[in-house]
Design a protein around this motif. Sequence first.
Motif, PDB file in Angstrom:
ATOM      1  N   GLY A 115       0.774  -1.233   0.000  1.00  0.00           N
ATOM      2  CA  GLY A 115       0.000   0.000   0.000  1.00  0.00           C
ATOM      3  C   GLY A 115       0.803   1.280   0.000  1.00  0.00           C
ATOM      4  O   GLY A 115       0.343   2.317   0.475  1.00  0.00           O
ATOM      5  N   CYS A 116       2.024   1.239  -0.567  1.00  0.00           N
ATOM      6  CA  CYS A 116       2.820   2.466  -0.682  1.00  0.00           C
ATOM      7  C   CYS A 116       2.111   3.481  -1.568  1.00  0.00           C
ATOM      8  O   CYS A 116       1.335   3.129  -2.461  1.00  0.00           O
ATOM      9  N   LEU A 117       2.435   4.752  -1.355  1.00  0.00           N
ATOM     10  CA  LEU A 117       1.934   5.799  -2.239  1.00  0.00           C
ATOM     11  C   LEU A 117       2.286   5.482  -3.689  1.00  0.00           C
ATOM     12  O   LEU A 117       1.453   5.656  -4.585  1.00  0.00           O
ATOM     13  N   GLU A 118       3.494   5.020  -3.934  1.00  0.00           N
ATOM     14  CA  GLU A 118       3.899   4.678  -5.299  1.00  0.00           C
ATOM     15  C   GLU A 118       3.032   3.573  -5.890  1.00  0.00           C
ATOM     16  O   GLU A 118       2.734   3.579  -7.092  1.00  0.00           O
ATOM     17  N   ALA A 119       2.611   2.630  -5.060  1.00  0.00           N
ATOM     18  CA  ALA A 119       1.839   1.493  -5.549  1.00  0.00           C
ATOM     19  C   ALA A 119       0.431   1.873  -5.968  1.00  0.00           C
ATOM     20  O   ALA A 119      -0.207   1.136  -6.731  1.00  0.00           O
ATOM     21  N   VAL A 120      -0.063   3.025  -5.486  1.00  0.00           N
ATOM     22  CA  VAL A 120      -1.451   3.393  -5.782  1.00  0.00           C
ATOM     23  C   VAL A 120      -1.586   4.712  -6.525  1.00  0.00           C
ATOM     24  O   VAL A 120      -2.690   5.057  -6.971  1.00  0.00           O
ATOM     25  N   ALA A 121      -0.482   5.455  -6.708  1.00  0.00           N
ATOM     26  CA  ALA A 121      -0.627   6.792  -7.287  1.00  0.00           C
ATOM     27  C   ALA A 121       0.450   7.164  -8.294  1.00  0.00           C
ATOM     28  O   ALA A 121       0.430   8.277  -8.808  1.00  0.00           O
ATOM     29  N   SER A 122       1.357   6.261  -8.608  1.00  0.00           N
ATOM     30  CA  SER A 122       2.406   6.554  -9.593  1.00  0.00           C
ATOM     31  C   SER A 122       1.863   6.413 -11.013  1.00  0.00           C
ATOM     32  O   SER A 122       0.739   5.938 -11.227  1.00  0.00           O
ATOM     33  N   GLY A 123       2.681   6.794 -11.990  1.00  0.00           N
ATOM     34  CA  GLY A 123       2.291   6.611 -13.379  1.00  0.00           C
ATOM     35  C   GLY A 123       2.002   5.163 -13.702  1.00  0.00           C
ATOM     36  O   GLY A 123       1.017   4.843 -14.392  1.00  0.00           O
ATOM     37  N   LEU A 124       2.854   4.251 -13.194  1.00  0.00           N
ATOM     38  CA  LEU A 124       2.623   2.829 -13.432  1.00  0.00           C
ATOM     39  C   LEU A 124       1.327   2.361 -12.775  1.00  0.00           C
ATOM     40  O   LEU A 124       0.581   1.572 -13.355  1.00  0.00           O
ATOM     41  N   ALA A 125       1.046   2.845 -11.572  1.00  0.00           N
ATOM     42  CA  ALA A 125      -0.171   2.442 -10.865  1.00  0.00           C
ATOM     43  C   ALA A 125      -1.409   2.933 -11.596  1.00  0.00           C
ATOM     44  O   ALA A 125      -2.410   2.201 -11.719  1.00  0.00           O
ATOM     45  N   ILE A 126      -1.374   4.160 -12.090  1.00  0.00           N
ATOM     46  CA  ILE A 126      -2.512   4.706 -12.833  1.00  0.00           C
ATOM     47  C   ILE A 126      -2.763   3.895 -14.094  1.00  0.00           C
ATOM     48  O   ILE A 126      -3.910   3.545 -14.419  1.00  0.00           O
ATOM     49  N   ALA A 127      -1.698   3.570 -14.810  1.00  0.00           N
ATOM     50  CA  ALA A 127      -1.842   2.767 -16.027  1.00  0.00           C
ATOM     51  C   ALA A 127      -2.433   1.398 -15.713  1.00  0.00           C
ATOM     52  O   ALA A 127      -3.289   0.886 -16.460  1.00  0.00           O
ATOM     53  N   GLN A 128      -1.999   0.801 -14.602  1.00  0.00           N
ATOM     54  CA  GLN A 128      -2.512  -0.513 -14.219  1.00  0.00           C
ATOM     55  C   GLN A 128      -3.986  -0.445 -13.845  1.00  0.00           C
ATOM     56  O   GLN A 128      -4.782  -1.319 -14.236  1.00  0.00           O
ATOM     57  N   LEU A 129      -4.379   0.578 -13.096  1.00  0.00           N
ATOM     58  CA  LEU A 129      -5.795   0.754 -12.757  1.00  0.00           C
ATOM     59  C   LEU A 129      -6.650   0.907 -14.014  1.00  0.00           C
ATOM     60  O   LEU A 129      -7.743   0.340 -14.113  1.00  0.00           O
ATOM     61  N   ALA A 130      -6.152   1.675 -14.961  1.00  0.00           N
ATOM     62  CA  ALA A 130      -6.888   1.881 -16.206  1.00  0.00           C
ATOM     63  C   ALA A 130      -7.021   0.581 -16.980  1.00  0.00           C
ATOM     64  O   ALA A 130      -8.100   0.247 -17.499  1.00  0.00           O
ATOM     65  N   LYS A 131      -5.930  -0.178 -17.059  1.00  0.00           N
ATOM     66  CA  LYS A 131      -5.959  -1.450 -17.791  1.00  0.00           C
ATOM     67  C   LYS A 131      -6.942  -2.419 -17.152  1.00  0.00           C
ATOM     68  O   LYS A 131      -7.723  -3.091 -17.854  1.00  0.00           O
ATOM     69  N   GLU A 132      -6.917  -2.509 -15.839  1.00  0.00           N
ATOM     70  CA  GLU A 132      -7.834  -3.416 -15.147  1.00  0.00           C
ATOM     71  C   GLU A 132      -9.284  -3.038 -15.416  1.00  0.00           C
ATOM     72  O   GLU A 132     -10.139  -3.910 -15.641  1.00  0.00           O
ATOM     73  N   GLY A 133      -9.572  -1.744 -15.412  1.00  0.00           N
ATOM     74  CA  GLY A 133     -10.931  -1.301 -15.682  1.00  0.00           C
ATOM     75  C   GLY A 133     -11.372  -1.607 -17.099  1.00  0.00           C
ATOM     76  O   GLY A 133     -12.499  -2.077 -17.331  1.00  0.00           O
ATOM     77  N   ILE A 134     -10.496  -1.360 -18.064  1.00  0.00           N
ATOM     78  CA  ILE A 134     -10.817  -1.654 -19.456  1.00  0.00           C
ATOM     79  C   ILE A 134     -11.022  -3.153 -19.657  1.00  0.00           C
ATOM     80  O   ILE A 134     -11.942  -3.593 -20.362  1.00  0.00           O
TER      81      ILE A 134
END
Length: 321
Positions: free
Chosen positions: A177-196
């Motif tokens: 649950g690091c900030l990087e794990a939920v709010a970095s560029g990689l995390a944002i891309a992963q959230l978007a991919k999962e949603g799509i």
Amino acid sequence: MIIGIDIGGSRARVASIDVFPNVTNKLVSSTGIGSDPEEVMLSIERMIRSTQRSCGDTDIEGIGVSLASPVNPQTGMMVNPPNLPEWDNFAVSEYLDQRYSVPIKIGNDASLAALAEYRLRPHDQVRNLIYYTLSTGIGGGIIVNGQLYMGEHGFAGELGHLTVDIEGPKCNCGNMGCLEAVASGLAIAQLAKEGIDVGKASALREAIKGGEPTSQDVFRVARGGDEFCSDIVDSVARYIGAGMVSAIHIFDPELIIVGGGMSGSFDQLRPGVEEYIRGNAMGHFSSNLKIEVSNLGDDGGLLGAACLFYDEFTHTCGSHG
């Protein structure tokens, strides 16, 4: 001149700094998960030669290196870089020292960017600041009473690895649950991919045309009012706000500076970040706090690397103000 090198989570850059803060002759190559350090360093050597030729074969006075990694100050080795795992225990300074007969200095990219930010502003205005780099990962740098704060072992400033969600995903650093794990560029891309992938209704699907979404795609589509992407941006803003609240309570800064590739979209994040801080930081900390977006663009780490030579080469890196 000083040669500045910036080795980040997705690319490496080389530039010359002749008169601070004049960054010229920037060249870029790719890095990233899976990259071979030796191959990247060979590419960096080629870029150094090209940069020196572009400067009329001017003598190199020193090489400063900005790394997206914790750096052991005794050995010069990269230590557990979350987004460059193949580089763990790789000593960039030793590699360069074997090839160049000039001083080699290295540091963490976000810490060096914080140093550059401090050097480039009047010191009678700000003595305590925190710098966040929001990019492939999330890093931090801390200036306390006009000095770069490094901690007992030289590893201080890992603001991207403060826990902001104890039930959040596992970070590349190994924490949960690091900030990087939920709010970095990689995390944002992963959230978007999962949603799509699960069929979320969004204009993002058409925008990426079958490709992999990036954080830039998410911010761009959110700016157009897309609900799915806007929800991601709002969530990321709250997490960044939570991380900043913890840092504010520890360091009581006068100023927070936001840099890195995502800083260009901070206007979309700012309302949620500031709302979270107002609602959760103790009032006596947050009442006079300012948050600014860096105006150094991608050059913060490069300029900070040049600042490592401040004491030796005052004509190259100096205090403004």
